[in-house]
Design an enzyme around this catalytic site. Sequence first.
Site, PDB file in Angstrom:
ATOM      1  N   VAL A 144     -58.977 112.363  12.532  1.00 41.97           N
ATOM      2  CA  VAL A 144     -58.374 111.444  13.489  1.00 41.97           C
ATOM      3  C   VAL A 144     -57.024 111.989  13.944  1.00 41.97           C
ATOM      4  O   VAL A 144     -56.141 112.249  13.117  1.00 41.97           O
ATOM      5  CB  VAL A 144     -58.180 110.044  12.859  1.00 41.97           C
ATOM      6  CG1 VAL A 144     -57.541 109.087  13.862  1.00 41.97           C
ATOM      7  CG2 VAL A 144     -59.509 109.498  12.372  1.00 41.97           C
ATOM      8  N   CYS A 145     -56.867 112.163  15.244  1.00 40.58           N
ATOM      9  CA  CYS A 145     -55.624 112.646  15.854  1.00 40.58           C
ATOM     10  C   CYS A 145     -55.206 113.973  15.204  1.00 40.58           C
ATOM     11  O   CYS A 145     -55.958 114.948  15.252  1.00 40.58           O
ATOM     12  CB  CYS A 145     -54.557 111.555  15.764  1.00 40.58           C
ATOM     13  SG  CYS A 145     -53.072 111.947  16.683  1.00 40.58           S
ATOM     14  N   GLN A 146     -54.032 114.012  14.567  1.00 41.18           N
ATOM     15  CA  GLN A 146     -53.597 115.246  13.907  1.00 41.18           C
ATOM     16  C   GLN A 146     -54.607 115.650  12.825  1.00 41.18           C
ATOM     17  O   GLN A 146     -54.819 116.844  12.573  1.00 41.18           O
ATOM     18  CB  GLN A 146     -52.222 115.006  13.274  1.00 41.18           C
ATOM     19  CG  GLN A 146     -51.609 116.219  12.636  1.00 41.18           C
ATOM     20  CD  GLN A 146     -50.439 115.843  11.735  1.00 41.18           C
ATOM     21  OE1 GLN A 146     -50.403 114.737  11.194  1.00 41.18           O
ATOM     22  NE2 GLN A 146     -49.495 116.742  11.590  1.00 41.18           N
TER      23      GLN A 146
END
Lengths: 356, 295
Positions: A144-146
């Site tokens: 998720v994201c980073q």
Amino acid sequence: MTRIKVDPQQLSKQSHELEILDQCISAAARISYTHQPTAHQVLLRSGSLKLLKFEPTTSRKLTSPLLICYALVNRPWILDLSPQRSLIQNLLNEGIPVYLIDWGYPSRCDRFLNLEDYLTDLLDQCVDCASQDNNGRPVNLMGVCQGGVLSLCYSLIFPHKVRNLISLVTPADTSPANFTLNHLAQEIDATLATNTYGNLPGKLLNELFTALQPMRLGLEKRLAAGRQLCADDETVKHYLLMEHWLQDCPDLAGEALKDFIELFFRQNALMSEQGFELAGRHLKLADLRQPLLNIYGKRDQLVPPEASAALKNAVNGKDYTEVGIDAGHIGVLNGSRALHTLPPLIYNWLKKREPQ
Amino acid sequence: MNEQLLNMIGQWLEQFEQELNTPDSDQYSAGAEGQSPQGETSPHADLLHRITRQSEQFRHFASQLLSLCDDEHHIETDPLIDCFRKHLDQLNLEWILSSWPLPEQLTTVLAIFSQQNSTLNEELQHVNQLLQRLLGTLGPHLQPSLVQQLRTTLEDLRDFARSRQQYLEHLSRINSAALDLFSQRLQGTTISELEQLHRLWIQSYEECYQQALSQEEYRQAFAALCNNAMALRQHWQQQLDHFYSSCGLVTLAQYDELSRQHHELRRRVRVLEQQASHQRGSSSHFKDRHDSNQG
């Protein structure tokens, strides 16, 4: 001189409403909004890290487990905010066994944890643990994201440990002109930041995020607060939980942050055709073997759609599926549209790629 | 002074004890229970406090608008924009002050010397003058290293004040451009809600702000503010370390050095474990081959 027409009755009414808001705020202060996570067990602890295991609520329908690698920024409980708003709960309802990495709160003594430690030590421990808990089967890794960037790197370093890869709102290409976060951070001295703070304070990071759209994320949001706080108890609880999550921003381990900024912001390493050095290996996105499901928010202001969709070209014609959700960054993780759409979509995509 | 110190230690121990008593299993959800694991101020209370302050500001703004209305329920544009500008400047200033605070000890010094109605810039100047006088008077009698540290602090304070001023000027230019756009869009509309007014403002502001964000000048001003605030804090910490060290106390730098060594050891252990695991794998592979050859 021009004149603007004003509706004084409405303005007076609103002024009165603002007085009522004060009473609502006092009432909201008394509302209990304890976070109620979905039932889970802690499978592994290492420093501040924990690996959480969630059992499917129906019969198990996938052989490989889904391991969620959340970002180091913010906390993972946005994926399990409340029983009504939980991506994890909805994945369990699809019969998917879910494991979640909670990175915890790095303390001052963690400032020397670098990106290599996160990948080859901490994330690797979690992958091994989830795999062992499933008779040694490779995991389906969802970043998720980073955490998506970490998952991509991990899959390149240990290809045999990951069966399928899912990236959610992942900043793969940091060069687009509308990737404001990267442009704003370009001139900030990351070495000075780690020398000064050790770990970068979460509060500062939150301020940096707000600086991307100061009026929209500050003024507009607080304007809406009045209406939310005067609504029914459930709305108030949800609002307070969301706000609380937004402010629950852990500090970022100094060295890892420095590595991340240098590699993925300054060098845009994932997009480099020549590849990049990390964890003593030469990595290249074109070498990615795993099927990739790439999900992004069409209205994401933090990680613009172009920054995620760039993965398509980088993985070079492999088994690649791309899904744009009509939502912003957080909306993809917790919005009602995404909560309805994503779990069956993820299940079907993984099911098709199950070993025969 | 001693009593104050004892009270502080008492509070710290109390807080430490509370943290120790927090069950670890609750940590995953601890963030959402009104108390962060670091024992910081409850975000719940902080949030409600901010909304209350905002609602006060907005009520003040609404009453100002009403007072500007003539008998035919019209407001002239210029006073309206002026009133709005003041309202927004206040919001801007609060944002900057909360985003880039000075080191805590310097904030305390500022609080001591703050005068009623003085701006933060004036207070900074005041402290700067005070340090300069201190340097002038005590300089000849102090150790050269201490004099150098005081000089560095003075330079840092000047750099910080300058970069903050430059950044505020950028924000002020964005405000002006946004207000122009805002007043153009106001023509022909009827204001019936504060929210409508603010929505129009937010739209105008974000357009101008995004434009500024794409400019190199703005980014450099923002980075200069961040870097100078950090440099000030870092040098201040170095001075504290020097002071602690001379008192025989462990410094943050020493603590960091121990953490670094600890991590180095942890990495070495990891590498050794991997090597041992490979060797175990190889020896069992040879044993299997040996057994099958004999069989």
